[in-house]
Motif scaffolding. Structure first.
Motif, mmCIF file in Angstrom:
data_model
loop_
_atom_site.group_PDB
_atom_site.id
_atom_site.type_symbol
_atom_site.label_atom_id
_atom_site.label_comp_id
_atom_site.label_asym_id
_atom_site.label_seq_id
_atom_site.Cartn_x
_atom_site.Cartn_y
_atom_site.Cartn_z
ATOM 1 N N CYS A 73 0.853 -1.196 0.000
ATOM 2 C CA CYS A 73 0.000 0.000 0.000
ATOM 3 C C CYS A 73 0.880 1.234 0.000
ATOM 4 N N GLN A 75 0.989 5.279 0.128
ATOM 5 C CA GLN A 75 0.239 6.512 0.410
ATOM 6 C C GLN A 75 1.197 7.693 0.397
ATOM 7 N N LYS A 82 4.788 8.604 -5.787
ATOM 8 C CA LYS A 82 4.296 7.215 -5.817
ATOM 9 C C LYS A 82 4.553 6.562 -7.186
ATOM 10 N N ARG A 134 -2.328 4.533 -3.828
ATOM 11 C CA ARG A 134 -3.425 4.931 -2.939
ATOM 12 C C ARG A 134 -4.150 3.631 -2.575
ATOM 13 N N SER A 135 -4.819 3.655 -1.430
ATOM 14 C CA SER A 135 -5.330 2.384 -0.917
ATOM 15 C C SER A 135 -6.559 2.614 -0.058
ATOM 16 N N TYR A 137 -6.538 3.251 2.792
ATOM 17 C CA TYR A 137 -6.260 4.319 3.759
ATOM 18 C C TYR A 137 -6.818 5.673 3.328
ATOM 19 N N GLU A 138 -7.159 5.824 2.033
ATOM 20 C CA GLU A 138 -7.838 7.064 1.621
ATOM 21 C C GLU A 138 -9.137 7.238 2.427
ATOM 22 N N LEU A 141 -8.251 9.235 5.268
ATOM 23 C CA LEU A 141 -7.414 10.411 4.983
ATOM 24 C C LEU A 141 -8.251 11.471 4.266
ATOM 25 N N LYS A 188 2.989 -1.493 4.230
ATOM 26 C CA LYS A 188 2.394 -0.160 4.134
ATOM 27 C C LYS A 188 3.481 0.915 4.138
ATOM 28 N N PHE A 190 4.390 4.983 3.611
ATOM 29 C CA PHE A 190 3.946 6.370 3.510
ATOM 30 C C PHE A 190 5.133 7.218 3.047
ATOM 31 N N PHE A 233 -2.792 11.886 8.799
ATOM 32 C CA PHE A 233 -1.717 10.894 8.616
ATOM 33 C C PHE A 233 -1.152 10.476 9.984
ATOM 34 N N TRP A 247 3.499 0.216 9.628
ATOM 35 C CA TRP A 247 3.739 1.277 8.648
ATOM 36 C C TRP A 247 5.222 1.580 8.573
#
Ligand code: AMP
Ligand code: MG
Length: 350
Positions: A73, A75, A82, A134-135, A137-138, A141, A188, A190, A233, A247
Motif C-alpha cells: 500500500c 500513500q 508514488k 493509494r489504498s 487508507y484514503e 485520509l 504499508k 507512507f 496521517f 507502517w
C-alpha cells in the motif's frame, strides 16, 4: 549470505518502521529530508539495481511456490513520488507477477458497497505482488479531511456518527490481520514529503511542458488543507501500525533515497517470507528421467543427445578448474612462506 543481507536490510529499515502502539506526530517524529549519512546519491543507481535484482529473484520464487501473496500500500500527499517509485523499484520484476491498482474518486457502483469493497476486489492472488497506488487508507485520509465525502458514502446514521474514525481503524486492522493469517503480507509505505518540496514539484509541473499533464490546479488548492492531512496521517500511523502490518514512513524529499528505502522494505519482506521453488517428488523425478531418455533418443545424427547437459558440464568443468587454480595459488603461497623462512634462517647463519 542471504541471512547477512536480510540482517543488514532489517537494520537499515528499522528507523523507518512505526512501532505498534507508538503515538506519532509526523512533524516531530519524521524528517522528510532525511538521508542516511553513509549513502551517497552517486551510488544510488547501483544500490537500487542490487535491490531490484533481489526483488526479481524472490518474486520468481514467490510465484513458483504459489502460497504467499504480498500487498503493497503506497500513500503520499500529491507529488509525493508514488508513480516514479513504482516505476523504478519494480523495474526488474516479471510484469506477470505484479499488478498495480490505482484508486481515485469512487464511482457510483463503488459507493453502493461497503468502503473496503473496491480494495478487496483488487487484492493480489497467491504468488503475486499487488501494489495499491493509494489504498483503503484514503478512507481515513481524504474522506476525513473532507467530511462531505463521508456524506456521499450513503452510510446508515450509526456508521458515520461519532467514533467513525476509531471504528474504521479497528476494521482496517482486523481486515489486514485476516489477510495476513491467510498468507497475504500487507506492506504499508507512507512517502513523507515536506510542504516546501511539494511546492517545488508542483512548480516543476507548471514549468516543464512535458509535465503539464500531471499538474492539477485542484491539487495545488488542496495545499490549504496541508495541516489537516498531516494530522490525519499522524492519527492513521498511530492507530494502524500493527505487529502484523506495520507502517514504514519513507523520507520522500530526496527521490533517490526514497526509492532505496522502498526497495529495502520490499526486499526485506520477501526475504522474511522466504519463498522456495517447489521440490519435485521421487515419482516426478522418475518421470523426468524417462522423458530425458526419450528426448535423447530423438537426437538427429551428429547432434549431442543433450546439448544443454553438455553446456552444464562445460560450466562445471570451468568452475572446477577455477578451484584448482585457487588451490594451486594457496600451495604457491605456502611454498613462498617456507622459502622466506628458510632464507631468513640462512641469513642469520651467514
Ligand atoms: P491521483 O492519484 O492524483 O490521480 O488522484 C486521485 C484522487 O482521488 C485524489 O485526489 C484522491 O484524494 C482521490 N481519492 C482517492 N480515494 C478516494 C476516496 N475513497 N474518496 C474520495 N476521494 C478519493
Ligand atoms: Mg493527483
Amino acid at each position: 549470505m542471504v541471512d547477512e543481507r536480510a540482517k543488514l536490510l532489517a537494520k537499515f529499515i528499522e528507523p523507518l518502521r512505526v512501532g505498534p502502539g507508538a503515538t506519532v506526530k509526523l512533524a516531530k517524529d519524521f524528517d522528510p529530508g532525511y538521508t542516511a549519512s553513509f549513502l551517497k546519491k552517486k551510488d544510488a543507481a547501483a544500490i537500487l539495481q542490487a535491490g531490484v535484482a533481489v526483488m526479481a529473484e524472490y518474486q520468481a520464487r514467490l510465484a513458483a511456490q504459489d502460497t504467499w501473496g504480498v500487498l503493497v500500500c503506497l500513500q503520499a500527499m500529491d507529488a509525493g513520488g508514488k508513480d516514479g517509485t513504482i516505476r523504478h523499484v519494480m523495474s526488474g520484476v516479471n510484469p506477470q507477477g505484479v499488478h498495480v491498482s490505482g484508486f481515485k474518486v469512487p464511482s457510483a457502483e463503488e459507493l453502493d458497497h461497503d468502503y473496503l469493497w473496491r480494495y478487496a476486489c483488487r487484492l493480489p492472488g497467491r504468488g503475486e505482488i499487488g501494489i495499491f497506488n493509494r489504498s483503503h487508507y484514503e478512507e481515513v485520509l481524504v474522506v476525513r479531511v473532507h467530511p462531505e465525502l463521508l456524506d456521499r458514502q450513503q452510510l446508515p446514521p450509526a456508521a458515520k456518527g461519532k467514533g467513525v474514525w476509531g471504528r474504521r481503524y479497528r476494521e482496517i486492522n482486523s481486515w489486514e490481520h485476516f489477510l495476513t493469517d491467510n498468507g497475504f503480507r500487507v506492506v504499508k509505505l507512507f512517502l513523507n514529503l515536506s510542504k516546501e518540496e511539494q511546492r517545488i514539484r508542483f512548480l516543476k509541473r507548471v514549468d516543464l511542458p512535458e509535465k503539464n499533464w500531471k499538474f492539477s490546479a485542484a491539487d495545488a488548492r488542496e495545499r490549504k488543507y496541508w495541516d489537516d492531512y498531516q494530522a490525519a496521517f499522524s492519527d492513521m500511523l498511530t492507530h494502524t501500525s500493527t505487529e502484523w502490518a506495520p507502517w514504514y514512513v519513507i523520507p520522500a524529499d530526496h527521490k533517490w533515497f526514497a526509492r532505496i528505502c522502498v526497495s529495502a522494505v520490499l526486499a526485506h519482506t520477501l526475504m522474511e517470507i522466504g519463498p522456495r521453488y517447489p521440490e519435485v517428488d521421487a515419482a516426478k523425478r522418475e518421470d523426468l528421467g524417462e522423458t530425458k531418455a526419450l528426448l535423447e533418443a530423438e537426437a538427429p545424427k551428429g547432434a549431442a543427445p543433450d546439448p544443454f547437459q553438455a553446456e552444464l558440464e562445460t560450466e562445471a568443468a570451468k568452475e572446477e578448474a577455477g578451484r584448482e587454480t585457487k588451490q594451486a595459488r594457496k600451495q604457491r603461497e605456502r611454498m613462498a612462506r617456507v622459502r622466506a623462512k628458510v632464507a631468513k634462517a640462512e641469513g642469520v647463519k651467514a
